[in-house]
Every structure is written in C-alpha cells, then in structure tokens.
Scaffold this motif. Structure first.
Motif, PDB file in Angstrom:
ATOM      1  N   PHE A 197       0.823  -1.202   0.000  1.00 50.27           N
ATOM      2  CA  PHE A 197       0.000   0.000   0.000  1.00 50.27           C
ATOM      3  C   PHE A 197       0.863   1.262   0.000  1.00 50.27           C
ATOM      4  O   PHE A 197       1.956   1.286   0.568  1.00 50.27           O
ATOM      5  N   ARG A 198       0.327   2.289  -0.622  1.00 50.58           N
ATOM      6  CA  ARG A 198       1.042   3.554  -0.711  1.00 50.58           C
ATOM      7  C   ARG A 198       0.755   4.389   0.541  1.00 50.58           C
ATOM      8  O   ARG A 198      -0.399   4.559   0.920  1.00 50.58           O
ATOM      9  N   GLY A 199       1.808   4.873   1.157  1.00 51.10           N
ATOM     10  CA  GLY A 199       1.635   5.634   2.373  1.00 51.10           C
ATOM     11  C   GLY A 199       2.953   5.740   3.112  1.00 51.10           C
ATOM     12  O   GLY A 199       4.022   5.628   2.508  1.00 51.10           O
ATOM     13  N   ARG A 200       2.861   5.926   4.409  1.00 53.80           N
ATOM     14  CA  ARG A 200       4.083   6.117   5.184  1.00 53.80           C
ATOM     15  C   ARG A 200       3.886   5.594   6.611  1.00 53.80           C
ATOM     16  O   ARG A 200       2.762   5.609   7.130  1.00 53.80           O
ATOM     17  N   TRP A 201       4.979   5.146   7.197  1.00 55.00           N
ATOM     18  CA  TRP A 201       4.960   4.695   8.598  1.00 55.00           C
ATOM     19  C   TRP A 201       5.360   5.847   9.495  1.00 55.00           C
ATOM     20  O   TRP A 201       6.388   6.488   9.284  1.00 55.00           O
ATOM     21  N   ILE A 202       4.537   6.147  10.476  1.00 52.43           N
ATOM     22  CA  ILE A 202       4.810   7.232  11.420  1.00 52.43           C
ATOM     23  C   ILE A 202       4.667   6.669  12.834  1.00 52.43           C
ATOM     24  O   ILE A 202       3.565   6.268  13.245  1.00 52.43           O
ATOM     25  N   ASP A 203       5.806   6.597  13.508  1.00 52.40           N
ATOM     26  CA  ASP A 203       5.818   6.079  14.894  1.00 52.40           C
ATOM     27  C   ASP A 203       5.135   4.726  14.996  1.00 52.40           C
ATOM     28  O   ASP A 203       4.304   4.474  15.891  1.00 52.40           O
ATOM     29  N   GLY A 204       5.473   3.842  14.059  1.00 52.11           N
ATOM     30  CA  GLY A 204       4.948   2.491  14.094  1.00 52.11           C
ATOM     31  C   GLY A 204       3.534   2.336  13.585  1.00 52.11           C
ATOM     32  O   GLY A 204       2.967   1.238  13.639  1.00 52.11           O
ATOM     33  N   ARG A 205       2.949   3.406  13.094  1.00 58.61           N
ATOM     34  CA  ARG A 205       1.570   3.363  12.577  1.00 58.61           C
ATOM     35  C   ARG A 205       1.598   3.706  11.087  1.00 58.61           C
ATOM     36  O   ARG A 205       2.257   4.648  10.667  1.00 58.61           O
ATOM     37  N   PHE A 206       0.881   2.926  10.305  1.00 63.58           N
ATOM     38  CA  PHE A 206       0.873   3.152   8.860  1.00 63.58           C
ATOM     39  C   PHE A 206      -0.238   4.125   8.486  1.00 63.58           C
ATOM     40  O   PHE A 206      -1.416   3.897   8.801  1.00 63.58           O
ATOM     41  N   GLU A 207       0.138   5.205   7.826  1.00 63.54           N
ATOM     42  CA  GLU A 207      -0.819   6.195   7.345  1.00 63.54           C
ATOM     43  C   GLU A 207      -0.949   6.032   5.829  1.00 63.54           C
ATOM     44  O   GLU A 207      -0.043   6.381   5.076  1.00 63.54           O
ATOM     45  N   ALA A 208      -2.070   5.473   5.394  1.00 64.31           N
ATOM     46  CA  ALA A 208      -2.239   5.116   3.985  1.00 64.31           C
ATOM     47  C   ALA A 208      -2.697   6.307   3.165  1.00 64.31           C
ATOM     48  O   ALA A 208      -3.478   7.144   3.619  1.00 64.31           O
ATOM     49  N   ASP A 209      -2.221   6.355   1.924  1.00 62.51           N
ATOM     50  CA  ASP A 209      -2.810   7.253   0.939  1.00 62.51           C
ATOM     51  C   ASP A 209      -4.168   6.688   0.543  1.00 62.51           C
ATOM     52  O   ASP A 209      -4.376   5.462   0.552  1.00 62.51           O
ATOM     53  N   VAL A 210      -5.086   7.582   0.198  1.00 63.76           N
ATOM     54  CA  VAL A 210      -6.427   7.135  -0.168  1.00 63.76           C
ATOM     55  C   VAL A 210      -6.771   7.656  -1.559  1.00 63.76           C
ATOM     56  O   VAL A 210      -6.130   8.559  -2.086  1.00 63.76           O
ATOM     57  N   PHE A 211      -7.826   7.077  -2.145  1.00 65.63           N
ATOM     58  CA  PHE A 211      -8.239   7.418  -3.499  1.00 65.63           C
ATOM     59  C   PHE A 211      -9.177   8.620  -3.492  1.00 65.63           C
ATOM     60  O   PHE A 211     -10.277   8.552  -2.930  1.00 65.63           O
ATOM     61  N   GLU A 212      -8.713   9.703  -4.060  1.00 67.37           N
ATOM     62  CA  GLU A 212      -9.514  10.905  -4.283  1.00 67.37           C
ATOM     63  C   GLU A 212     -10.282  11.347  -3.042  1.00 67.37           C
ATOM     64  O   GLU A 212     -11.462  11.706  -3.100  1.00 67.37           O
ATOM     65  N   GLY A 213      -9.610  11.271  -1.889  1.00 68.01           N
ATOM     66  CA  GLY A 213     -10.199  11.763  -0.655  1.00 68.01           C
ATOM     67  C   GLY A 213     -11.150  10.809   0.032  1.00 68.01           C
ATOM     68  O   GLY A 213     -11.701  11.141   1.096  1.00 68.01           O
ATOM     69  N   HIS A 214     -11.346   9.613  -0.523  1.00 69.54           N
ATOM     70  CA  HIS A 214     -12.257   8.633   0.078  1.00 69.54           C
ATOM     71  C   HIS A 214     -11.486   7.808   1.116  1.00 69.54           C
ATOM     72  O   HIS A 214     -10.710   6.911   0.758  1.00 69.54           O
TER      73      HIS A 214
END
Length: 427
Positions: A127-144
């Motif tokens: 999945f596209r996103g980033r890990w921040i302090d052990g938590r994955f913050e995912a990119d979402v599709f067109e704000g959904h």
C-alpha cells in the motif's frame, strides 16, 4: 489485440444494484452467500433480443459497501452468491454467445482487506503511504478514506494483479474493465498486461480514463481501449444545451484517436445521469444514433433501453438512483417503446455494418440545432441527420439513398426532418 472486440456490443450493468443487494447497511463481507446472482440469467435473452452480445459487469467481488472497496478479489461477493452461482452465469452466457467483462478495482482496496489489516513495517509493502511512529498512514483514493491506495511500484502488487486477472480468465471471462485506470501509472499496466496476455492472448483490457491524453496513455500502458468520456460529454451537452457545435468538435477529436486505438463508447453508465434525464426522453434516439454510427466499441447501460430516468447526485447515496434494482424478468420492466425500438434498429444496423467499428466520421452540415454526419468506407456509408430544434429542417443527405430508421423523409438528395426529428440513412 484479439479480433472479437470488433464485433462485441456490451450490456453494462451494476450487479449489486441490479439484484437488490444491500449497499451500505448490514453488509458483512464474510456472511453466508445469498444466491442473488441467478437473477441475471433471465435477462440474458433480453441481451440477445436487443442485438447485443456482451455483458459488462460492475463489481462482483467481496466488498464492504458499493463494490469498489474490495476485500477479496478471489471471492464472489456473498451478497451476490458464490463460485457456483458465478459459474452458472458464465455457462449461461456462453450458451448464448455472450462475452463477459469483469470490473477490476486495482487502484485501491477497502480498509477491511486482510492485507491492509495485517500490514507490517517489516513485511511486503502493498500500500502507498508512510509509517509514522509504528503506525501506517495510507494514501487514499480521491479523498475517500475507506479506499486505501495500492503501491503500484511494488512488485508484490504487480504479481497480485496478474494472479487475480489470470484466475478469473481461467474461470471463463473474456477480459477486464480496469477501474480508475487513470489513477494508476501507465508503467504498471505495461508490466502487468503483457504477463497476462502471455497466458490469455484473447483477453481484452478496457481502462476507465476520464481525463488525460488518451492516445499517449494507451501507448504507454498497453491497454486495448479506454472509456470515451469526451464523446459522451459532446453528445449529451451538445443535445441538451442546443449547441451541436460541441458534438461536432467531440467527433473530430474522437476520430483523431482512431490512429492509435478504438475507444469504448457510451451514452450512459453506472456513474452518470441517465441519458433520458440528461437530454430528455424525446431526444434519446438522437444520442443513440450517434453512439451506434460512429467508431467505437459501444455499450448500453442497463435500463437505458427502456428510457428509464435517474439523476446522479454528488452526495452519499447519490449513485443509488442510477443503480436500481431490476424486476425479475424483462417482461416486468416498464419503459418507452419508442426508445426500445430505436435501440434495436440502431444495434441491428451496427451488426450489419461491422466496419463502423473503426470508420472515420465527417461532419457534413452543422448548426446549433441540426447536424449531418457521414461515416464511410470506400464502398459503403451511413448518414445521420439530427434536428434538436422545434422547427422542421431540410438537410443534405450526403449521397444516402434510403432511410434505415428514424422519422425523416428523403427526397431529391435532401432529408426532411420534423421538429426534433432524426434519421439514419445508408448509401
């Protein structure tokens, strides 16, 4: 590309709505199957009666709500049924010579997808996103927020999509509509699709693209076709706004694409206001006349053949009106006989003249409320004359010798049309 798309005409439907399945409340992707998919089979003869020979299905895989939030690409949505139900539908379609295209949502998945729930920082990154302090913050599709984006730079994602496509092609489908293909890098499709074609050279791949440089996208992605939203807009805006110059411009742009690929054409689908609501019931045949006489791989959105009306709204549930439940059989469907017969006549014309699939169209005559189009090869031609105004008009017949369908009269090389009249002629 295989040659069968030159001869296919699609009936496009949204299965979850068609069978009356719940879309938001009480949806459990792991529930026991409810065998609703069988409700499609009585409609297959209707597809043949219309003159169509393809079934373009919306999402059928396990999902959390509307189907575009997939949680298992290898399992039929339990709101529709199970593998046996799907196999029966494929077999029933095959018996009638009907092709099947599946809707593949490969840009994103639902948050309930097991791979997303089990995402680990030290595991494969799907999945596209980033890990921040052990938590994955995912990119979402067109704000959904419910739709988490797949990482198309990941080899694991490419392998997964190839596996999914091949699984269902092995099960008997003929190709894929690639949902939100415009949001996926063309390089991803260029890697995935050749791998699938190695195993299934007869497969066809249609990308949903709503903006961008279409010819370039096809060349870079290796997709076979793209949805032709620009022509759709030109048809309904040109007719609804009384400005057929917009339609003429859209057709000229459409012709330019034919040097690279043949677009998938439509005047309705599961994401837009129905054509009868967009242009008015009286002018639906005018839109159909363009759809079935210019180049492309056309589709009919289920219900449009009856002249059904519905408006797409930008709100939660705003798609529901254009994705209704269907009656048990075509005999129970109410509709406008004139629109149904216009579909049948124009589809029959398209069947008789398969060369229309990639033929160029000339704009012979053009005014705000009248247009003449001529689509031709060296030895055959089809002419469309449309009047969207409230006064009768006389237009050039462009060498046509007979009226095929419509309400025009041919005399002395001219076609006479009454108020809001239309005619399709042939040489």
């Amino acid at each position: 590309m295989p040659d069968w798309p030159e001869h296919v005409l699609w009936w496009h439907l949204y299965p979850l709505g068609f069978v009356g399945a719940p879309i938001r409340d009480g949806v459990d992707p792991d529930a026991e199957p409810e065998h609703r998919l069988d409700r499609l089979e009585p409609w297959l003869d209707h597809v043949i009666e219309l003159g169509l020979n393809g079934l373009l299905l919306g999402p059928v895989f396990a999902a959390e709500t509307h189907g575009y939030d997939t949680v298992d690409h290898f399992r039929i949505d339990p709101r529709l049924g199970d593998d046996a139900d799907f196999d029966r539908l494929v077999a029933a379609a095959r018996e009638r010579g009907i092709r099947i295209l599946l809707d593949g949502v490969f840009n994103h998945v639902g948050r309930g997808h097991p791979a997303f729930r089990d995402q680990r920082e030290d595991g494969p990154q799907l999945f596209r996103g980033r890990w921040i302090d052990g938590r994955f913050e995912a990119d979402v599709f067109e704000g959904h927020d419910a739709l988490v984006a797949l990482d198309h730079s990941s080899p694991a994602v490419a392998d997964l999509v190839v596996e999914i496509m091949c699984h269902w092609l092995e099960r008997g489908v003929d190709g894929w509509r690639l949902d939100a293909a415009y949001a996926v890098p063309p390089t991803f499709w260029a890697e995935v699709l050749p791998r699938v074609r190695e195993r299934f050279p007869g497969a066809w791949f249609l990308g949903e693209v709503i903006h961008g440089e279409a010819a370039q996208i096809v060349q870079e992605s290796s997709m076979d076709s793209l949805t032709q939203y620009e022509l759709w807009q030109g048809i309904w805006h040109g007719i609804a706004d009384g400005n057929l110059f917009e339609l003429g411009h859209a057709i000229e742009r459409h012709d330019e694409l034919l040097r690279v690929f043949v677009p998938q054409t439509f005047v309705g689908n599961h994401d837009v206001t129905r054509i009868a609501s967009a242009v008015g019931v009286d002018l639906v045949p005018h839109a159909l006349a363009v759809l079935f006489t210019v180049a492309g791989t056309p589709s009919v959105y289920a219900g449009d053949e009856f002249g059904w009306t519905a408006v797409k709204e930008e709100r939660l549930g705003g798609d529901d009106a254009v994705r209704p439940e269907f009656p048990a059989s075509p005999a129970d469907a109410e509709g406008d006989a004139r629109i149904f017969e216009a579909h049948r006549a124009l589809i029959a014309l398209r069947r008789r003249k398969p060369w229309l699939w990639r033929a160029h169209t000339d704009v012979v005559e053009l005014a705000n409320t009248a247009i003449v189009l001529r689509t031709a090869t060296a030895d055959d031609a089809v002419v469309v004359a449309l009047n969207i105004g409230d006064e009768p008009v006389t237009l050039p017949a462009a060498d046509a010798r007979a009226v095929v369908t419509g309400d025009g009269t041919l005399a002395d090389g001219r076609v006479e049309l009454g108020p809001r009249g239309w005619a399709v002629l042939e040489a």
